[in-house]
Enzyme design. Structure first.
Site, PDB file in Angstrom:
ATOM      1  N   TYR A 117       1.201  -0.944  -0.042  1.00  0.00           N
ATOM      2  CA  TYR A 117      -0.134  -0.377   0.193  1.00  0.00           C
ATOM      3  C   TYR A 117       0.613   1.338   0.121  1.00  0.00           C
ATOM      4  O   TYR A 117       1.199   1.469   1.133  1.00  0.00           O
ATOM      5  CB  TYR A 117      -0.746   0.323   1.167  1.00  0.00           C
ATOM      6  CG  TYR A 117      -2.366   1.165   1.471  1.00  0.00           C
ATOM      7  CD1 TYR A 117      -2.907   1.533   0.479  1.00  0.00           C
ATOM      8  CD2 TYR A 117      -1.996   2.085   2.891  1.00  0.00           C
ATOM      9  CE1 TYR A 117      -3.538   2.847   0.454  1.00  0.00           C
ATOM     10  CE2 TYR A 117      -2.841   2.803   2.609  1.00  0.00           C
ATOM     11  CZ  TYR A 117      -3.941   2.797   2.013  1.00  0.00           C
ATOM     12  OH  TYR A 117      -4.788   4.187   2.318  1.00  0.00           O
ATOM     13  N   ARG A 122      -1.559   8.589  -3.417  1.00  0.00           N
ATOM     14  CA  ARG A 122      -2.396   7.381  -2.804  1.00  0.00           C
ATOM     15  C   ARG A 122      -3.658   7.919  -2.496  1.00  0.00           C
ATOM     16  O   ARG A 122      -3.653   9.410  -1.616  1.00  0.00           O
ATOM     17  CB  ARG A 122      -1.634   6.756  -1.728  1.00  0.00           C
ATOM     18  CG  ARG A 122      -2.835   5.450  -0.661  1.00  0.00           C
ATOM     19  CD  ARG A 122      -1.818   5.022  -0.264  1.00  0.00           C
ATOM     20  NE  ARG A 122      -0.998   5.450   1.193  1.00  0.00           N
ATOM     21  CZ  ARG A 122       0.080   5.826   1.867  1.00  0.00           C
ATOM     22  NH1 ARG A 122       0.229   4.306   1.929  1.00  0.00           N
ATOM     23  NH2 ARG A 122      -0.242   6.169   3.223  1.00  0.00           N
ATOM     24  N   ASP A 123      -4.815   7.696  -1.731  1.00  0.00           N
ATOM     25  CA  ASP A 123      -5.855   7.718  -1.087  1.00  0.00           C
ATOM     26  C   ASP A 123      -6.553   9.255  -1.215  1.00  0.00           C
ATOM     27  O   ASP A 123      -6.654   9.727  -1.030  1.00  0.00           O
ATOM     28  CB  ASP A 123      -5.614   8.222   0.452  1.00  0.00           C
ATOM     29  CG  ASP A 123      -7.245   7.956   0.803  1.00  0.00           C
ATOM     30  OD1 ASP A 123      -7.882   7.695   0.149  1.00  0.00           O
ATOM     31  OD2 ASP A 123      -6.549   8.411   2.669  1.00  0.00           O
ATOM     32  N   SER A 129      -5.747   8.911   4.325  1.00  0.00           N
ATOM     33  CA  SER A 129      -4.185   8.302   3.873  1.00  0.00           C
ATOM     34  C   SER A 129      -2.903   8.000   3.382  1.00  0.00           C
ATOM     35  O   SER A 129      -2.817   7.316   2.640  1.00  0.00           O
ATOM     36  CB  SER A 129      -4.132   7.100   4.660  1.00  0.00           C
ATOM     37  OG  SER A 129      -5.441   6.500   4.835  1.00  0.00           O
ATOM     38  N   ASP A 170      -8.270   0.811  -2.293  1.00  0.00           N
ATOM     39  CA  ASP A 170      -9.063   2.040  -2.400  1.00  0.00           C
ATOM     40  C   ASP A 170      -8.371   1.578  -3.990  1.00  0.00           C
ATOM     41  O   ASP A 170      -9.189   3.017  -4.348  1.00  0.00           O
ATOM     42  CB  ASP A 170      -8.624   2.814  -1.764  1.00  0.00           C
ATOM     43  CG  ASP A 170      -9.848   2.304  -0.801  1.00  0.00           C
ATOM     44  OD1 ASP A 170     -10.154   1.676  -0.266  1.00  0.00           O
ATOM     45  OD2 ASP A 170      -9.925   4.081   0.488  1.00  0.00           O
ATOM     46  N   ASP A 351      -8.794   5.389  11.679  1.00  0.00           N
ATOM     47  CA  ASP A 351      -9.294   5.458  10.412  1.00  0.00           C
ATOM     48  C   ASP A 351      -8.467   7.311  10.062  1.00  0.00           C
ATOM     49  O   ASP A 351      -8.490   7.804   8.520  1.00  0.00           O
ATOM     50  CB  ASP A 351     -10.519   5.385  10.486  1.00  0.00           C
ATOM     51  CG  ASP A 351     -11.106   3.665  10.400  1.00  0.00           C
ATOM     52  OD1 ASP A 351     -10.201   3.153   9.429  1.00  0.00           O
ATOM     53  OD2 ASP A 351     -11.738   4.011  10.512  1.00  0.00           O
TER      54      ASP A 351
END
Length: 385
Positions: A117, A122-123, A129, A170, A351
């Site tokens: 990941y 990212r995200d 994140s 995701d 989270d």
């Protein structure tokens, strides 16, 4: 991590890369289709179980001996190890060393769950994140050379173990529904190439790859299911563009989310979806995957499951409460396309600074929330009471 569920799936007609027209990907004929989790001991991560000592002590201070003893049972359960930054690559070495120690001591074959990941940008739909690589700063090449390459080298040297690797939670889900977000639209080709490169780099017989397939509340709608399958097929074709077909075992669902595998109560917000729990989502997605020549095998994250009535909509994704640890990891599932229920997201890691009051930044230990997970855990977690 977050999905913007309000964006229309049909807006994805603007996908940055069309599905290739040179036929559907066909897995190599000699691929072993047996469930890699059957007959294996699920790896228990001592890094995570060590954090639970704080939870154990917190219950003792309250003279809550029942839940303190329950924590000791939770500490015996398997969770996946997340590798989400360059500095975390050493976690692979630690997991391999521990799995070998346990395997030697018990004589039982270990299957080690890992998450890969660290994509550039990212995200893209939330930012809770966000990663360390930027596409504007040579991020894709750094991802390939500094992250995926050593990741693959470490696994290649551990043929005495079996691995289950979840690829980039995701990422591809965002390409199905969230291309209306500029950062996601700009990252689309990078996501596809990055995930395809990871697939190509991890083609080892003892490594089982599961592409993240979001969850039923995100991609499980009738309009989204075929789009998702086509997106996954596109990535596998890119991975196989050298003329050598690449294999994956299947797909991971509900990573870091709260959906039950078998819902005891059907929530009102699931009314118009056939994917109203993760078992139904796997069953709904499977024929679309098979139509694209993809393997319809799933692992489902049940590390945390919301209690009935905890959410008003699927879009509530952050430190949802009340919630509890979900069913204990197992291969005993009443669904022929599901390999195993697993705990991918380690319960207790926040989270983000959202949801349950007092939540710390993403990834930080949130012990008050862990206590809630212990108190509300699925009965299968506890052997004693």
């Amino acid at each position: 991590m977050r999905a913007d569920f309000l964006l229309a799936a049909l807006a994805t007609g603007a996908m940055a890369a069309a599905v290739p027209t040179n036929g559907k990907p066909n897995p190599p004929k000699d691929v072993d289709t047996s469930n890699p989790f059957v007959g294996k001991s699920f790896f228990v991560n001592p890094e995570w179980t060590g954090k639970l000592t704080q939870t154990y002590n917190a219950f003792l201070k309250k003279f809550d001996f029942k839940n303190a003893l329950r924590v000791l049972q939770v500490k015996q359960l398997s969770t996946f190890v997340w590798i989400s930054r360059l500095s975390e690559l050493s976690r692979i070495d630690d997991a391999i060393a521990e799995a070998r120690r346990v395997q030697k001591r018990t004589g039982k074959k270990q299957i080690v769950g890992l998450v890969l990941y660290n994509l550039p940008d990212r995200d893209c739909s939330a930012g809770e994140s966000a990663g360390e690589f930027s596409s504007k700063e040579n991020g894709l090449n750094r991802y390939k050379e500094e992250f995926v390459k050593p990741y693959a080298e470490k696994l290649a040297k551990a043929k005495d173990l079996t691995f289950a690797v979840v690829l980039e939670p995701d990422s591809l889900g965002n390409l199905v529904t969230n291309l209306g977000i500029p950062l996601c639209a700009g990252a689309a080709d990078i996501y596809r190439e990055g995930v395809a490169h990871a697939i190509s780099s991890l083609q080892f017989d003892h490594v089982n790859l599961y592409i993240d397939a979001a969850h039923g509340g995100w991609l499980g709608w009738n309009d989204n299911l075929p789009l998702a399958a086509k997106e996954f097929a596109t990535v596998l074709k890119i991975a196989s563009s050298d003329g050598k077909p690449k294999k994956i075992r299947g797909f991971a669902t509900n990573v870091s989310n709260y959906n039950p595998f078998n819902a005891k109560v059907r929530e009102n917000y699931t009314e118009w979806s056939t994917s109203w729990d993760e078992s139904h989502y796997a069953t709904s997605l499977a024929p679309h995957l098979e139509a694209e020549g993809l393997p319809a095998h799933f692992i489902v994250d049940q590390g945390r499951v919301h209690l009935p009535g905890a959410r008003k909509e699927w879009g509530e994704w952050c430190n949802v409460a009340p919630a509890g640890f979900g069913p204990a990891p197992t291969t005993n599932v009443n669904n022929t396309v599901v390999d195993a229920l697993v705990w991918i997201k380690p319960g207790g890691e926040s989270d983000g600074e959202c949801g349950y009051a007092g939540a710390p930044k993403a990834g930080a230990w949130f012990d008050e929330y862990v206590q809630l997970l212990v108190q509300n855990a699925d009965p299968s977690v506890y052997k004693w009471f």
